[in-house]
Design a protein around this motif. Sequence first.
Motif, short mmCIF file in Angstrom:
data_model
loop_
_atom_site.label_atom_id
_atom_site.label_comp_id
_atom_site.label_asym_id
_atom_site.label_seq_id
_atom_site.Cartn_x
_atom_site.Cartn_y
_atom_site.Cartn_z
N GLU A 98 79.12 6.46 129.21
CA GLU A 98 79.96 7.01 130.27
C GLU A 98 81.19 7.74 129.73
O GLU A 98 82.07 8.12 130.49
N ASP A 117 88.84 -6.29 136.95
CA ASP A 117 89.77 -5.16 136.98
C ASP A 117 90.63 -5.20 135.72
O ASP A 117 91.30 -6.22 135.45
N ASP A 120 83.74 -4.75 133.48
CA ASP A 120 83.80 -3.45 134.16
C ASP A 120 83.96 -3.73 135.66
O ASP A 120 83.63 -4.81 136.14
#
Length: 249
Positions: free
Chosen positions: A16, A94, A66
Motif C-alpha cells: 500500500e 488506531d 492497522d
Amino acid sequence: MSNHPFFEIHKDIPREGPGNNESTRKAFRLLNGLPAHPNILDVGCGPGMQTKELATLTEGTITALDRHEPFLRELEKWTAEHGLTQQIKTVQGDMFDMPFPQESMDLIWSEGAIYIIGFERGLREWRKLLAPNGYLVVSELTWLTQERPDEIEAFWMENYPAIKQAEANEGIIEEAGYHLLHHFTLPEAGWWEYYRPLQERVALLRERYDGQVEMQQALDETQREIDLYKKYGAYYGYAFYIMQRQNDK
Ligand SMILES: C[S@@+](CC[C@H](N)C(=O)[O-])C[C@H]1O[C@@H](n2cnc3c(N)ncnc32)[C@H](O)[C@@H]1O
C-alpha cells in the motif's frame, strides 16, 4: 467506508506504499542490539508485505496493527496458510491511540504510514511504547534535493506539506529522544513495486467504472501521482530512518 473509491482502488494490491523486501531486510539488519526474541509492532501494516518479510528475519513476535479491517483479514489468511499464527498477531487499532503497555516493544516498525499521525508526533508518542534502548524504523516521504521544480513542490505542498529533507528530519529525531543510527533512500525499484500493480488496477477500474464520475476522478488523481513520480522522482523519495531510543530524555 470500504466502498469509497480510495479503498476500491487500493484493494488487491500487494503493498500500500512504496517499498521492497530488499529495503526491509537492509533496515532490519542494521539493528544489531535486538534481543533474540524481540517484541515487534508493525504500525499501519496494510496487507502486510513488510510484516511477512520481518517474520523471515526474526524469531520474535510481530503485532501488525492497522485500522482497515480487510487488510488485516488478508494478512491473517496468509499467516494461517503459512503456519505463522503464533508469530504474527493482528490488531485492528488506531495509531493515534495504541492499546499496548508502556515500554513493551523492542522494535516499532512502520513503512509508509507514520505520515498519517505525522513524523514528529509519531516519534514522540510511539516512544512511550519502546523498551529502553528499543528501536524505531520508519519510512517517510523526503525531499532529496534543496531546490525543486515548481510543479512538484506545489503538488507535495498541497498533499503533504510536512515533507522535509533528511537533515531537517534528523533534528526532529534527536529532539524527540532518539539517536539516528542510519538512514537510506528506498531505491526507485521500490516505488515501482507499489506503482506498477496500482497502475494495472487503475486501468482495470477505468473500464469497470466507466461513466462514474467520482471514481474516474479518483483514478485520475492516482494516475497523476504516478506520472509525477515518473517525471520528478529525482527530487523526492522514501527514506528509511533507523533510530534507537535515547534513555536520558
Ligand atoms: C500507505 S499505507 C502503508 C501500508 C503498508 N505499511 C505498506 O507499506 O504496504 C498506510 C496504512 O495505514 C493505515 N492507516 C490509516 N490510518 C490509520 C490509523 N489511524 N491507525 C492505524 N492505521 C491506519 C491504512 O489502512 C494503510 O494500511
